[in-house]
Design a protein around this motif. Structure first.
Motif, short mmCIF file in Angstrom:
data_model
loop_
_atom_site.label_atom_id
_atom_site.label_comp_id
_atom_site.label_asym_id
_atom_site.label_seq_id
_atom_site.Cartn_x
_atom_site.Cartn_y
_atom_site.Cartn_z
N UNK A 120 66.19 -3.49 44.17
CA UNK A 120 66.73 -4.25 45.51
C UNK A 120 67.08 -3.00 46.40
N UNK A 166 67.88 0.82 41.87
CA UNK A 166 66.96 -0.70 41.27
C UNK A 166 66.06 -1.19 42.49
N UNK A 173 78.58 0.04 43.72
CA UNK A 173 77.00 0.05 43.53
C UNK A 173 76.48 -1.14 42.90
N UNK A 194 67.25 3.56 53.65
CA UNK A 194 68.03 3.38 52.71
C UNK A 194 68.65 4.42 52.08
N UNK A 254 72.10 -2.78 50.22
CA UNK A 254 72.42 -1.59 50.47
C UNK A 254 72.44 -1.48 52.12
N UNK A 255 73.40 -0.69 52.77
CA UNK A 255 73.38 -0.68 54.19
C UNK A 255 72.37 0.46 54.69
N UNK A 286 61.21 2.51 56.78
CA UNK A 286 62.43 1.71 56.36
C UNK A 286 63.45 2.02 55.11
N UNK A 314 62.24 -10.49 57.81
CA UNK A 314 60.72 -10.44 57.65
C UNK A 314 60.28 -11.82 57.36
N UNK A 333 56.55 -7.94 54.74
CA UNK A 333 56.97 -8.97 53.67
C UNK A 333 55.72 -9.55 52.94
N UNK A 363 75.38 5.75 46.48
CA UNK A 363 75.83 4.71 45.24
C UNK A 363 75.15 5.05 44.12
N UNK A 399 82.44 3.94 45.35
CA UNK A 399 81.63 3.37 46.15
C UNK A 399 80.98 2.07 45.50
N UNK A 433 76.28 7.82 57.64
CA UNK A 433 76.57 6.75 56.58
C UNK A 433 77.29 7.31 55.48
N UNK A 486 72.25 5.54 51.59
CA UNK A 486 73.10 4.69 50.70
C UNK A 486 72.77 4.63 49.30
N UNK A 487 71.39 4.98 48.97
CA UNK A 487 71.02 5.19 47.51
C UNK A 487 71.81 6.28 47.00
N UNK A 546 72.27 4.32 43.31
CA UNK A 546 71.41 3.15 43.12
C UNK A 546 69.88 3.31 43.04
N UNK A 605 65.42 -0.68 47.38
CA UNK A 605 64.20 -0.05 48.27
C UNK A 605 63.75 -1.25 48.93
N UNK A 606 63.07 -0.88 50.07
CA UNK A 606 62.35 -1.89 50.79
C UNK A 606 60.72 -1.34 51.00
N UNK A 607 59.95 -2.44 50.73
CA UNK A 607 58.55 -2.21 50.72
C UNK A 607 58.18 -2.07 52.27
#
Ligand SMILES: Cc1cc2nc3c(=O)[nH]c(=O)nc-3n(C[C@H](O)[C@H](O)[C@H](O)COP(=O)(O)O)c2cc1C
Ligand code: SF4
Ligand code: SF4
Lengths: 594, 183
Positions: free
Chosen positions: A587, A585, B126, A574, B132-133, A570, B75, A594, A581, B124, B105, A577-578, A583, A589-591
């Protein structure tokens, strides 16, 4: 746009050979597509015009068969056989190597139209793999030296016709002969016996012998013939099923190359028995190298007065070549294909014996069945039924492949145990045997005393051996992909179900599987078994069903510990998009969960 | 002594990459909302404004998963709901938003925010506040385990009611063909 003269000449010659009839569509398409060529939009339109069939139908047929192409392919079209045994023999590394030598990428045309390299389903050379087809011509026993040789020939643009003959040599290895393969037929001998009998008496002899179909299902041949003979119709047909597409099977190849007279003799006496004067032999495209020999056999028999409209038994045989489709081995799909259409299985009933080729009463039998029928007349019903078991009379040809130092054809009486075959093949250390190919049964060590027979382990002839170092999960995964690839797409349970099965085993393979996926597999297998339209879908779950039952640890050790995991990373989803942008940070990222 | 009232079933609902059409269809169960409210209390839902999902019996989710926030919410629901239901075509297949799945994307963002004249000067976005998509829009069951699926775009109120009333009655939910037939 008009056709160029060469293409037009091919079309005209195809029309002369096959006639401008809609039911000749597939054979005409085969003939106008050069071995290395493809069917351009202009060619499709010209064929539609000549045969007076809608263009959509022509496109439909051209896109159904994997050996017909509507996209340009290379001047050299290389197709690696992708059976599990080819892989065990190292085909993947050889494919990589050839691609590297030719600067090619699998599935794409490279070198300015010079070459395309791809894979295709089992080509029936499992006793001498890895194997490939180049412009439709089979090459076995591939190794590094041969691959280098082939790449040089391609890079030098030497036409395949001028490649060294030894590359194309196909060897038939017979390891054990019994009643059938020991039979030395004097052409016409079985017909002489048959002519002393009435058609009904002939069917009676076949019934007394207890002959059952050798294609896998084991239907009593005499009942089939009698039903066809009794069905009303102005004409009847005899069809020989030489599509032999079940991965791991190559025994019909031997019969077609070494015992063609016996096959045609069997077809002729079937014609006599049911009152048919037309025979059709449907040869799988992968066996194109057998066509000339078969045509010669037919010509010789015509000359000898054993075949043709004026022969003592008026009966002739026409040879059709398929175009790369496993489902066409299913008898009603085979009939559709013979009639020039997409190989989509028909609704049954009505059965071919009453509504077969062009809706006429038709007997469809396997190559080996016709041989066995001729044998029954030569050796006598009693001698025939002395071999075998109570419900499986006679002998069976087994195509022994996989982990054995002695691969090849073995003829055993029915009732032989798996262990006896393994002993004969020097493969006592096997951990699993796939009996009857992917649509058959996978058994493990504990069951090696089971018998090859219709009452215990039926088989169309495949006997694929897996030795102690093999990963049975990979075997099942390869078969799952085979079915997903070969599903004809007509019915949803199979079209979607086979793809989902392949997806789920891929997920397990990638290490994302959980107990959830195992349950999912069971559910999909149940849907396939219950909801599918034909035998392909019904048996597509067999390899996974059998291996889940017998080789669960091969699945379990791949499972992620979580109750459920996505089939992909997952956080990586992302990444685009990272990147866009800038980015990074928390947020962004996804671990893991949950 | 009289039987104590059976404890109420806690229900959470949310919309991820969806259009709220499935929620509208849920409200279309009309007068059946009253018996439902006797048996059910709502946890996190657009109907309650509770911000985070607590322990629940049933979770209903419309819409697919298109961004990081959707993943977190999904989740949270999975961790808290005993039974999780994918509601509608978007939740089950990705639906309309998944039309973007065959586009890259990066190229999309580039075209919308950099090369397309109207928005080009903004760059874009940020801001870390914005989720983020994901590279694609995913159906729910590819991210977490889903127990039941209610197909339709949106599913009919009858289909939603049937599944909920089956669950309340202790049956395995079952949708007979008329409820999932669309032609
Ligand atoms: C997907 C599928 C593929 C088949 N492939 C073959 C084949 O390659 N050769 C064959 O003889 N029978 C094949 N069969 C079985 C035929 O449908 C048919 O039963 C057989 O040709 C009848 O001949 P027999 O009675 O002599 O066995 C296949 C069946 C299915 C469902
Ligand atoms: S079961 Fe599979 S192969 Fe058979 S008709 Fe259906 S889609 Fe075609
Ligand atoms: S399924 Fe239809 S109604 Fe429901 S969220 Fe998606 S688009 Fe809207």
């Amino acid at each position: 746009m008009p056709l160029n003269t060469k293409t037009d000449a091919r079309l005209q010659s195809a029309l002369r050979q096959w006639g401008a009839h809609d039911h000749r569509l597939l054979q005409v398409l085969r003939a106008v597509q050069t071995p290395a060529g493809y069917l351009s939009a202009e060619v499709l339109a010209a064929v539609a015009d000549s045969l007076s069939v809608p263009l959509a139908q022509v496109r439909g047929v051209a896109s159904f068969y994997s050996f017909l192409s509507t996209e340009p392919v290379g001047d050299f079209r290389v197709q690696f056989s992708d059976s599990i045994t080819d892989r065990m023999d190292g085909s993947a590394a050889l494919l990589d190597k050839l691609c590297r030598l030719l600067w090619a990428e699998p599935g794409h045309v490279a070198g300015d139209g010079l070459v395309s390299v791809a894979t295709t389903s089992c080509t029936g050379l499992c006793d001498q793999g890895p194997a490939m087809l180049v412009n439709g011509r089979a090459i076995g026993r591939l190794n590094h030296a041969r691959i280098e040789r082939i790449s040089e020939l391609i890079l030098a643009r030497i036409p395949v016709d001028r490649w060294p003959a030894e590359l194309f040599e196909i060897v038939d290895i017979v390891r054990r002969r019994d009643l059938l393969l020991k039979c030395e037929l004097e052409p016409g001998a079985a017909l002489t016996v048959a002519r002393r009998l009435s058609p009904a008496e002939l069917i009676g002899v076949i019934a007394r012998a207890g002959l059952r179909g050798r294609g896998g299902a084991g239907f009593p041949s005499a009942s089939k013939w009698a039903a066809c003979a009794a069905a009303p119709g102005p004409e009847r047909y005899i069809v020989c099923n030489a599509d032999e597409g079940e991965p791991g099977t190559f025994k019909d190849r031997l019969l077609l190359s070494q015992h063609a007279d016996l096959i045609v003799e069997g077809m002729t006496l079937a014609g006599y028995a049911v009152g048919a004067s037309h025979g059709l032999l449907y040869l799988r495209a992968e066996y194109l190298f057998l066509r000339d020999g078969l045509e010669q056999t037919l010509a010789r028999r015509r000359q000898a007065g054993l075949l043709g409209a004026t022969a003592a038994i008026p009966f002739d045989v026409e040879l059709h070549v398929g175009a790369g489709s496993y489902v066409c081995g299913e008898e009603t799909a085979l009939l559709e294909s013979l009639e020039g259409r997409r190989g989509i299985p028909r609704n049954r009933p009505p059965y071919p014996v009453t509504h077969g080729y062009r809706d006429r009463p038709t007997v469809v039998d396997n190559v080996e069945t016709f041989c066995a029928a001729a044998l029954v007349l030569l050796a006598g019903a009693e001698a025939f039924r002395k071999r075998g078991t109570a419900q499986s009379q006679g002998t069976k040809l087994l195509s022994v492949a996989g982990d054995s130092p002695a691969r090849g054809i073995y003829e055993f009486p029915f009732g032989v145990t798996v262990r006896q075959v393994l002993q004969a093949a020097g493969a006592e250390d096997a951990i699993a045997v796939q009996v009857g190919g992917p649509s058959g049964t996978c058994i493990s060590v504990d069951e090696f005393d089971r018998q090859i027979s219709f009452e215990d382990l039926p088989t169309g002839g495949a006997f694929t051996i897996f030795g102690p170092t093999r990963d049975i999960f990979e075997v099942a995964r390869s078969y799952a992909h085979f079915f997903a690839h070969e599903s004809c797409g007509f019915c949803t349970p199979c079209r979607v179900g086979t793809s989902l099965l392949a997806r789920v085993v891929d997920k397990i393979h990638a290490g994302y599987g959980t107990r959830h996926e195992l349950a999912e597999l069971e559910q999909l297998i149940a849907v396939l078994g219950k909801g599918s339209h034909c035998g392909l879908g019904h048996s597509a779950g067999n390899p996974i069903r059998d291996t889940l039952l017998r080789f669960m640890p091969a699945y379990e050790r791949r499972l992620a510990s979580a109750d459920f995991a996505p089939a992909f990373n997952l956080d990586a989803a992302l990444a685009p998009a990272r990147r866009m942008t800038g980015r990074d940070d928390p947020a962004a990222h996804l671990g893991e969960g949950s | 002594m009289s039987e104590p009232n059976p404890p109420r079933v806690r229900l959470a609902t949310t919309s991820l990459a969806g259009c709220f059409g499935c929620h509208m269809s849920f409200l279309d169960i009309d007068e059946k909302l009253f018996p439902l409210l006797e048996r059910v209390e709502f946890d996190r839902s657009p109907l309650t404004d509770i911000k985070n999902c607590g322990p629940c019996d049933v979770g209903l989710i419309e819409g697919g998963v298109c961004n990081a926030e959707n993943v977190h919410v999904l989740r949270e629901f999975r961790a808290n709901c005993k039974v999780l239901i994918a509601l509608g075509a978007c939740a089950i297949t990705g639906g309309l938003p998944a039309q973007r799945n065959h586009l890259d994307l990066g190229l999309c963002l580039q075209e919308v925010y950099l090369t397309e004249p109207s928005l080009a000067r903004g760059g874009i976005p940020n801001d870390p506040e914005l989720p983020l998509p994901l590279d694609k829009v995913y159906p729910l069951h590819e991210i977490v385990h889903i127990d039941y699926f209610i197909p339709g775009c949106p599913p009919s109120a009858e289909a939603i009611w049937k599944v909920l009333s089956d669950l309340l009655a202790g049956h395995t939910p079952y949708l007979a063909e008329p409820l999932i037939r669309y032609d």
